[in-house]
Design a protein around this motif. Structure first.
Motif, PDB file in Angstrom:
ATOM      1  N   LYS A 181       0.841  -1.208   0.000  1.00 41.53           N
ATOM      2  CA  LYS A 181       0.000   0.000   0.000  1.00 41.53           C
ATOM      3  C   LYS A 181       0.873   1.255   0.000  1.00 41.53           C
ATOM      4  O   LYS A 181       1.831   1.348   0.763  1.00 41.53           O
ATOM      5  N   ARG A 280      -2.106   3.312  -4.051  1.00 38.14           N
ATOM      6  CA  ARG A 280      -1.731   2.007  -4.582  1.00 38.14           C
ATOM      7  C   ARG A 280      -2.078   0.982  -3.527  1.00 38.14           C
ATOM      8  O   ARG A 280      -1.728   1.137  -2.363  1.00 38.14           O
ATOM      9  N   GLY A 281      -2.764  -0.075  -3.946  1.00 39.17           N
ATOM     10  CA  GLY A 281      -3.141  -1.116  -2.994  1.00 39.17           C
ATOM     11  C   GLY A 281      -4.651  -1.172  -2.834  1.00 39.17           C
ATOM     12  O   GLY A 281      -5.364  -0.268  -3.253  1.00 39.17           O
ATOM     13  N   ARG A 282      -5.086  -2.223  -2.207  1.00 38.63           N
ATOM     14  CA  ARG A 282      -6.506  -2.507  -2.102  1.00 38.63           C
ATOM     15  C   ARG A 282      -7.103  -1.843  -0.871  1.00 38.63           C
ATOM     16  O   ARG A 282      -6.480  -1.779   0.182  1.00 38.63           O
ATOM     17  N   ARG A 283      -8.343  -1.358  -1.031  1.00 43.09           N
ATOM     18  CA  ARG A 283      -9.055  -0.734   0.077  1.00 43.09           C
ATOM     19  C   ARG A 283     -10.262  -1.591   0.398  1.00 43.09           C
ATOM     20  O   ARG A 283     -11.028  -1.947  -0.501  1.00 43.09           O
ATOM     21  N   GLU A 284     -10.399  -1.945   1.658  1.00 43.98           N
ATOM     22  CA  GLU A 284     -11.511  -2.788   2.086  1.00 43.98           C
ATOM     23  C   GLU A 284     -12.695  -1.901   2.428  1.00 43.98           C
ATOM     24  O   GLU A 284     -12.529  -0.918   3.134  1.00 43.98           O
ATOM     25  N   GLY A 295      -6.286  -4.589   5.733  1.00 43.97           N
ATOM     26  CA  GLY A 295      -6.215  -5.494   4.590  1.00 43.97           C
ATOM     27  C   GLY A 295      -4.847  -6.130   4.404  1.00 43.97           C
ATOM     28  O   GLY A 295      -4.715  -7.093   3.671  1.00 43.97           O
TER      29      GLY A 295
END
Ligand SMILES: [Zn+2]
Length: 310
Positions: A181, A280-284, A295
Protein backbone atom coordinates in the motif's frame (compact mmCIF):
# COMPACT_ATOMS: atom_id res chain seq x y z
CA UNK A 1 14.11 -12.14 8.05
CA UNK A 2 12.30 -13.72 11.00
CA UNK A 3 13.28 -10.85 13.29
CA UNK A 4 11.26 -8.27 11.35
CA UNK A 5 8.13 -7.06 13.16
CA UNK A 6 4.89 -8.15 11.48
CA UNK A 7 3.86 -4.61 10.47
CA UNK A 8 6.36 -2.33 8.77
CA UNK A 9 5.79 1.28 7.83
CA UNK A 10 8.17 3.38 5.72
CA UNK A 11 7.89 7.17 5.51
CA UNK A 12 9.90 9.17 3.00
CA UNK A 13 10.32 12.89 3.62
CA UNK A 14 12.28 15.82 2.21
CA UNK A 15 13.65 17.60 5.31
CA UNK A 16 13.93 17.01 9.05
CA UNK A 17 10.63 18.36 10.55
CA UNK A 18 8.34 17.27 7.68
CA UNK A 19 7.83 13.87 9.32
CA UNK A 20 6.73 15.35 12.65
CA UNK A 21 4.39 17.94 11.08
CA UNK A 22 2.75 15.51 8.65
CA UNK A 23 2.91 12.15 10.39
CA UNK A 24 4.11 12.63 13.97
CA UNK A 25 1.00 11.17 15.58
CA UNK A 26 0.86 8.29 13.10
CA UNK A 27 4.51 7.43 13.66
CA UNK A 28 4.16 7.55 17.45
CA UNK A 29 1.03 5.39 17.35
CA UNK A 30 2.50 2.64 15.20
CA UNK A 31 5.82 2.67 17.04
CA UNK A 32 3.93 2.30 20.35
CA UNK A 33 2.01 -0.63 18.88
CA UNK A 34 5.25 -2.42 18.05
CA UNK A 35 5.27 -1.84 14.31
CA UNK A 36 8.55 -1.19 12.58
CA UNK A 37 8.54 2.52 11.72
CA UNK A 38 11.31 3.57 9.35
CA UNK A 39 11.88 7.19 8.39
CA UNK A 40 14.00 8.13 5.40
CA UNK A 41 14.78 11.84 5.11
CA UNK A 42 16.20 12.91 1.76
CA UNK A 43 18.16 16.03 2.79
CA UNK A 44 19.44 17.70 5.96
CA UNK A 45 17.34 20.81 5.27
CA UNK A 46 20.42 23.01 4.93
CA UNK A 47 18.52 25.82 3.19
CA UNK A 48 15.83 26.25 5.83
CA UNK A 49 15.25 29.58 7.50
CA UNK A 50 16.15 29.78 11.18
CA UNK A 51 13.55 30.98 13.69
CA UNK A 52 15.45 31.55 16.98
CA UNK A 53 17.52 34.75 16.66
CA UNK A 54 20.39 33.28 18.70
CA UNK A 55 20.78 30.51 16.10
CA UNK A 56 20.57 32.79 13.05
CA UNK A 57 24.26 32.22 12.31
CA UNK A 58 23.51 28.62 11.28
CA UNK A 59 21.73 29.74 8.10
CA UNK A 60 23.18 28.78 4.71
CA UNK A 61 23.93 32.40 3.81
CA UNK A 62 25.98 32.80 7.00
CA UNK A 63 27.86 29.83 8.58
CA UNK A 64 26.02 27.22 6.49
CA UNK A 65 25.90 24.98 9.55
CA UNK A 66 22.19 24.27 9.70
CA UNK A 67 22.34 20.72 8.30
CA UNK A 68 24.24 19.06 11.15
CA UNK A 69 22.19 21.04 13.65
CA UNK A 70 18.94 19.76 12.13
CA UNK A 71 20.31 16.21 12.25
CA UNK A 72 20.44 16.56 16.03
CA UNK A 73 16.94 18.07 16.12
CA UNK A 74 15.68 15.06 14.19
CA UNK A 75 17.30 12.64 16.63
CA UNK A 76 15.46 14.35 19.49
CA UNK A 77 12.17 14.39 17.56
CA UNK A 78 12.44 10.65 16.89
CA UNK A 79 13.07 10.07 20.58
CA UNK A 80 9.82 11.90 21.34
CA UNK A 81 7.94 9.73 18.82
CA UNK A 82 9.54 6.47 19.98
CA UNK A 83 10.96 5.84 16.51
CA UNK A 84 14.39 4.20 16.45
CA UNK A 85 14.96 3.64 12.73
CA UNK A 86 15.66 6.92 10.95
CA UNK A 87 18.06 7.36 8.09
CA UNK A 88 19.14 9.91 5.53
CA UNK A 89 18.87 8.94 1.89
CA UNK A 90 22.33 7.75 0.87
CA UNK A 91 23.69 8.82 4.29
CA UNK A 92 23.67 12.25 5.98
CA UNK A 93 24.55 15.05 3.57
CA UNK A 94 24.49 12.84 0.45
CA UNK A 95 21.76 14.99 -1.11
CA UNK A 96 21.50 18.68 -0.31
CA UNK A 97 18.42 20.81 0.29
CA UNK A 98 17.53 22.52 -3.03
CA UNK A 99 15.96 25.66 -1.55
CA UNK A 100 12.63 27.11 -2.63
CA UNK A 101 11.53 26.84 -6.29
CA UNK A 102 13.45 29.16 -8.59
CA UNK A 103 16.52 29.88 -6.47
CA UNK A 104 20.02 29.12 -7.77
CA UNK A 105 20.50 26.36 -5.17
CA UNK A 106 18.03 24.27 -7.21
CA UNK A 107 20.73 23.44 -9.74
CA UNK A 108 23.72 23.12 -7.46
CA UNK A 109 25.63 19.86 -7.78
CA UNK A 110 24.44 17.44 -5.12
CA UNK A 111 21.11 19.22 -4.65
CA UNK A 112 18.27 16.71 -4.50
CA UNK A 113 16.44 18.60 -7.28
CA UNK A 114 19.50 18.32 -9.56
CA UNK A 115 19.90 14.56 -8.97
CA UNK A 116 18.80 11.86 -11.40
CA UNK A 117 15.69 10.17 -10.00
CA UNK A 118 17.05 6.65 -10.45
CA UNK A 119 20.30 7.50 -8.72
CA UNK A 120 18.49 8.77 -5.64
CA UNK A 121 15.88 5.98 -5.89
CA UNK A 122 18.60 3.33 -5.81
CA UNK A 123 19.47 4.33 -2.25
CA UNK A 124 15.83 3.97 -1.25
CA UNK A 125 15.49 0.60 -3.00
CA UNK A 126 18.21 -0.69 -0.72
CA UNK A 127 16.22 0.41 2.35
CA UNK A 128 12.95 -1.01 0.98
CA UNK A 129 14.51 -4.41 0.30
CA UNK A 130 16.01 -4.48 3.76
CA UNK A 131 12.98 -3.29 5.74
CA UNK A 132 10.31 -4.83 3.46
CA UNK A 133 7.55 -2.37 4.39
CA UNK A 134 3.93 -3.19 3.61
CA UNK A 135 3.08 0.52 3.72
CA UNK A 136 4.81 3.55 2.21
CA UNK A 137 3.86 7.15 3.04
CA UNK A 138 5.09 10.12 1.02
CA UNK A 139 3.83 13.29 -0.70
CA UNK A 140 1.58 13.83 -3.70
CA UNK A 141 3.13 14.72 -7.11
CA UNK A 142 3.22 18.42 -6.19
CA UNK A 143 5.08 17.57 -2.99
CA UNK A 144 2.09 18.89 -1.09
CA UNK A 145 2.97 22.52 -1.80
CA UNK A 146 5.46 22.77 -4.63
CA UNK A 147 8.82 22.78 -2.83
CA UNK A 148 11.40 21.22 -5.19
CA UNK A 149 12.70 18.79 -2.55
CA UNK A 150 9.17 17.66 -1.75
CA UNK A 151 8.35 17.14 -5.43
CA UNK A 152 11.58 15.23 -5.93
CA UNK A 153 10.99 13.17 -2.79
CA UNK A 154 7.62 12.12 -4.20
CA UNK A 155 9.28 11.06 -7.47
CA UNK A 156 12.09 9.21 -5.74
CA UNK A 157 9.72 7.37 -3.38
CA UNK A 158 7.30 6.30 -6.12
CA UNK A 159 10.12 5.25 -8.44
CA UNK A 160 11.88 3.31 -5.68
CA UNK A 161 8.65 1.48 -4.84
CA UNK A 162 8.54 0.27 -8.46
CA UNK A 163 12.22 -0.55 -8.75
CA UNK A 164 12.35 -2.43 -5.44
CA UNK A 165 9.84 -4.94 -6.82
CA UNK A 166 11.80 -5.36 -10.04
CA UNK A 167 13.94 -8.54 -9.79
CA UNK A 168 16.28 -7.30 -12.52
CA UNK A 169 16.99 -3.95 -10.87
CA UNK A 170 20.34 -4.10 -9.05
CA UNK A 171 19.92 -7.54 -7.47
CA UNK A 172 22.95 -6.79 -5.28
CA UNK A 173 20.67 -4.44 -3.26
CA UNK A 174 18.59 -7.35 -1.96
CA UNK A 175 15.66 -9.56 -2.86
CA UNK A 176 12.79 -7.83 -4.66
CA UNK A 177 10.01 -6.48 -2.45
CA UNK A 178 6.61 -5.19 -3.46
CA UNK A 179 5.03 -2.61 -1.16
CA UNK A 180 1.36 -3.50 -0.67
CA UNK A 181 0.00 0.00 0.00
CA UNK A 182 1.21 3.47 -0.92
CA UNK A 183 -0.24 6.63 0.64
CA UNK A 184 0.12 10.35 0.04
CA UNK A 185 -0.21 12.85 2.89
CA UNK A 186 -3.49 14.73 2.76
CA UNK A 187 -5.63 17.14 4.77
CA UNK A 188 -9.38 17.22 4.07
CA UNK A 189 -10.47 20.75 3.18
CA UNK A 190 -13.24 20.74 5.80
CA UNK A 191 -10.71 19.83 8.52
CA UNK A 192 -8.39 22.64 7.46
CA UNK A 193 -11.24 25.17 7.40
CA UNK A 194 -12.47 24.02 10.81
CA UNK A 195 -8.92 24.19 12.19
CA UNK A 196 -8.50 27.80 11.08
CA UNK A 197 -11.88 28.72 12.57
CA UNK A 198 -10.63 27.31 15.88
CA UNK A 199 -7.40 29.23 15.52
CA UNK A 200 -9.16 32.54 14.80
CA UNK A 201 -11.32 32.07 17.89
CA UNK A 202 -8.27 31.30 20.03
CA UNK A 203 -6.40 34.34 18.74
CA UNK A 204 -9.38 36.54 19.60
CA UNK A 205 -9.24 35.37 23.22
CA UNK A 206 -6.71 36.84 25.64
CA UNK A 207 -4.90 33.53 26.16
CA UNK A 208 -1.43 34.63 25.23
CA UNK A 209 -0.78 32.76 22.00
CA UNK A 210 2.64 33.77 20.66
CA UNK A 211 1.24 34.36 17.17
CA UNK A 212 -0.06 37.52 15.56
CA UNK A 213 -0.45 36.46 11.94
CA UNK A 214 -2.44 33.58 10.57
CA UNK A 215 -1.93 31.28 7.58
CA UNK A 216 -4.77 30.24 5.31
CA UNK A 217 -6.02 26.95 3.91
CA UNK A 218 -3.90 27.31 0.77
CA UNK A 219 -0.76 27.39 2.94
CA UNK A 220 -1.44 23.86 4.22
CA UNK A 221 0.28 21.15 2.15
CA UNK A 222 -1.86 18.41 0.68
CA UNK A 223 -5.30 19.96 1.22
CA UNK A 224 -7.90 18.28 -0.99
CA UNK A 225 -11.66 17.86 -1.21
CA UNK A 226 -12.79 15.55 1.56
CA UNK A 227 -13.87 12.72 -0.76
CA UNK A 228 -10.29 12.22 -1.95
CA UNK A 229 -9.17 11.26 1.56
CA UNK A 230 -9.33 7.47 2.02
CA UNK A 231 -7.78 7.05 5.43
CA UNK A 232 -7.63 8.80 8.77
CA UNK A 233 -5.40 7.88 11.66
CA UNK A 234 -6.64 9.10 15.02
CA UNK A 235 -3.43 9.95 16.82
CA UNK A 236 -5.02 12.11 19.51
CA UNK A 237 -3.58 9.79 22.20
CA UNK A 238 -0.17 10.84 20.86
CA UNK A 239 -0.88 14.57 20.61
CA UNK A 240 1.74 15.50 23.18
CA UNK A 241 4.38 13.27 21.56
CA UNK A 242 3.70 14.95 18.22
CA UNK A 243 3.91 18.43 19.74
CA UNK A 244 7.14 17.50 21.52
CA UNK A 245 8.63 16.16 18.28
CA UNK A 246 7.68 19.35 16.45
CA UNK A 247 9.14 21.40 19.29
CA UNK A 248 12.41 19.47 18.91
CA UNK A 249 12.71 21.08 15.46
CA UNK A 250 13.15 24.43 17.15
CA UNK A 251 15.04 26.06 14.27
CA UNK A 252 12.00 25.47 12.06
CA UNK A 253 8.84 25.39 14.17
CA UNK A 254 7.31 27.47 16.95
CA UNK A 255 4.73 25.36 18.79
CA UNK A 256 1.87 26.52 21.01
CA UNK A 257 -0.50 23.58 21.18
CA UNK A 258 -2.75 23.02 19.39
CA UNK A 259 -1.22 25.48 16.95
CA UNK A 260 2.17 26.14 15.43
CA UNK A 261 4.01 28.42 13.02
CA UNK A 262 6.91 27.96 10.63
CA UNK A 263 9.55 30.62 9.90
CA UNK A 264 6.95 32.69 8.02
CA UNK A 265 5.36 33.26 11.46
CA UNK A 266 1.91 32.39 10.14
CA UNK A 267 -0.03 30.40 12.73
CA UNK A 268 -1.75 27.21 11.66
CA UNK A 269 -3.58 24.34 13.35
CA UNK A 270 -1.64 21.32 14.61
CA UNK A 271 -3.60 18.23 13.55
CA UNK A 272 -3.42 15.09 15.66
CA UNK A 273 -5.70 13.11 13.41
CA UNK A 274 -3.64 12.64 10.26
CA UNK A 275 -5.08 11.97 6.83
CA UNK A 276 -4.00 10.01 3.79
CA UNK A 277 -4.95 9.11 0.25
CA UNK A 278 -4.39 5.48 -0.70
CA UNK A 279 -2.97 5.56 -4.22
CA UNK A 280 -1.73 2.01 -4.58
CA UNK A 281 -3.14 -1.12 -2.99
CA UNK A 282 -6.51 -2.51 -2.10
CA UNK A 283 -9.05 -0.73 0.08
CA UNK A 284 -11.51 -2.79 2.09
CA UNK A 285 -15.08 -1.54 2.30
CA UNK A 286 -16.47 1.85 1.37
CA UNK A 287 -15.78 4.15 4.31
CA UNK A 288 -12.51 5.71 5.34
CA UNK A 289 -9.85 3.33 6.60
CA UNK A 290 -8.68 3.87 10.17
CA UNK A 291 -5.50 1.79 9.90
CA UNK A 292 -2.75 2.05 7.27
CA UNK A 293 -2.32 -1.72 7.45
CA UNK A 294 -6.00 -2.47 6.86
CA UNK A 295 -6.21 -5.49 4.59
CA UNK A 296 -2.49 -6.11 4.89
CA UNK A 297 -2.37 -8.25 7.99
CA UNK A 298 -4.62 -10.81 6.31
CA UNK A 299 -2.01 -11.07 3.60
CA UNK A 300 0.73 -11.20 6.17
CA UNK A 301 -0.97 -14.08 7.96
CA UNK A 302 -0.39 -16.30 4.95
CA UNK A 303 3.28 -16.22 5.80
CA UNK A 304 2.97 -15.66 9.54
CA UNK A 305 0.80 -12.99 11.15
CA UNK A 306 3.00 -12.77 14.21
CA UNK A 307 6.14 -12.13 12.32
CA UNK A 308 7.06 -15.79 12.17
CA UNK A 309 7.90 -16.97 8.71
CA UNK A 310 8.66 -13.49 7.35
ZN1 LIG B 1 10.19 20.17 3.91
Amino acid sequence: MSDLPARRLLLVHAHPDDESINNGATMAKYAAEGAQVTLVTCTLGEEGEVIPPHLARLASDRDDALGPYREVELVEAMKQLGVTDHRFLGGPGRFRDSGMMGVEQNDREGALWATEIDEAAGHLVEVIREVRPQVLVTYDPNGGYGHPDHIQTHRVAMRAADLAAEPDFRPELGDPWEIAKVYWNRVPRSVAIEGFARLREALAEPRGLPFTKIASVIDIPGVVDDWIVTTEIDGSAFASAKAAAMRAHATQIAVAEPFFALSNELAQPLFTTEYYELVRGRREGGGRETDLFEGVEGNVSATGRNGTGL
